[in-house]
Design an enzyme around this catalytic site. Structure first.
Site, short mmCIF file in Angstrom:
data_model
loop_
_atom_site.label_atom_id
_atom_site.label_comp_id
_atom_site.label_asym_id
_atom_site.label_seq_id
_atom_site.Cartn_x
_atom_site.Cartn_y
_atom_site.Cartn_z
N ARG A 140 0.83 -1.21 0.00
CA ARG A 140 0.00 0.00 0.00
C ARG A 140 0.86 1.26 0.00
NH1 ARG A 140 -2.77 -3.44 3.83
NH2 ARG A 140 -1.71 -2.38 5.55
N CYS B 28 0.67 20.77 -9.89
CA CYS B 28 -0.78 20.71 -9.71
C CYS B 28 -1.20 19.27 -9.39
CB CYS B 28 -1.50 21.19 -10.97
SG CYS B 28 -1.27 22.94 -11.31
N ARG C 36 -4.03 18.94 -6.62
CA ARG C 36 -4.40 20.04 -5.73
C ARG C 36 -5.23 21.09 -6.47
NH1 ARG C 36 -1.86 24.71 -6.76
NH2 ARG C 36 0.03 24.59 -8.04
N ASN D 164 -4.18 15.76 -18.17
CA ASN D 164 -3.81 14.97 -17.00
C ASN D 164 -4.41 13.57 -17.06
OD1 ASN D 164 -4.46 17.94 -15.03
ND2 ASN D 164 -2.56 17.35 -16.06
#
Length: 282
Positions: free
Chosen positions: A146, A166, A186, A197
């Site tokens: 994880r 970003c 963010r 993106n």
């Protein structure tokens, strides 16, 4: 892609007007999330044409580990980072550096020459850490971990960056033989940035899945400040009138990640609606 249109509609209907570092106000919404099943096709928007070559060239630039845009700009003729580069092309320690050469310090024992004999003392040694390669290695050796995290946020270097990242962190997760990826962002410019993106990280996830022997799973995306610039509203409303078309497929050559070139990414059956021009808010 309906997930993207749902995002646009949500922010247009619920966004709060906010000022920001640019001269153009935004409609802003907090913490929007969506998921895309990568086994159903490559998530390149069809409600407007997205320039696939720029998406892949930017991804390959991220993987180069450089602090400048000269390869991107001069060799590949991709200018999406020109607005933030200085006159020599430098952008500082942003995504490429932090992905591939994340700076850190390690406490090591070193030798210092004394008057009588060599003395062993402790000293902080500056080093670099390849987060992408570490993620690949962990997926191969411990896929249930994880902790397969790649971070692009380094508080101590923010003042050296042309633009603070970003998209700040992505985490890989394996289940049922499929590779999933969650991206935390963010700040997300919905008209211009988010389509890039989405496609960039989907391609990255697919390439790493191929290299580590997993099937394509889910790309999940959380945008903390999901915003629409006021001069982008009409173009996004135009997209809402367009019916999404079938997603294209992406075939990636069977090569090590560091050896991939643009020609190794073959986009097939991409049939988008016409391009919509949006101005960049710098």
């Amino acid at each position: 892609m309906q997930q993207y249109l749902d995002l646009v509609e949500h922010v247009l209907e619920n966004g709060v007007k906010k000022s920001n570092r640019t001269d153009v106000d935004t409609l802003s919404s907090f913490a929007y999330s969506y998921k895309v099943d990568l086994s159903e096709g490559f998530p390149l928007l069809t409600t407007k044409k997205v320039f696939f070559r720029s998406v892949i060239i930017e991804l390959l630039w991220y993987l180069r580990g450089e602090n400048h845009v000269r390869w991107l700009r001069d060799e590949q003729d991709v200018h999406i980072w020109d607005e933030w580069a200085d006159e020599d092309g430098y952008v500082g320690p942003i995504y490429p550096v932090l992905w591939r050469r994340f700076p850190y310090f390690e406490y090591e024992e070193v030798n210092f020459e004394g008057n009588a004999s060599n003395l062993k003392k402790k000293k902080w040694i500056k080093k670099e850490y390849d987060q992408v390669q570490a993620a690949i290695d962990t997926l191969k050796t411990n896929p249930n971990s994880r902790r397969i995290v790649v971070s692009a946020w380094h508080p101590g270097l923010l003042d050296q960056m042309a633009l603070p990242p970003c998209h700040i962190m992505y985490i890989f997760h394996v289940s049922n033989g499929k590779l999933n990826c969650h991206l935390t962002q963010r700040s997300g410019d919905i008209a211009l940035g988010i389509p890039f993106n989405l496609a960039c990280y989907a391609a990255l996830t697919m390439a790493i899945a191929d290299q580590t022997g997993f099937d394509y799973g889910t790309f999940a995306h959380t945008i903390v400040d999901a915003h629409i610039y006021e001069n982008h509203v009409e173009g996004l409303k135009e997209q809402l009138t367009r019916e999404p078309r079938e997603l294209p497929t992406l075939e990636i050559a069977d090569k090590p990640l560091n050896e991939l070139e643009y020609e190794d990414f073959q986009l097939k059956n991409y049939n988008p609606h016409p391009h919509i021009k949006f101005e960049v808010a710098v």
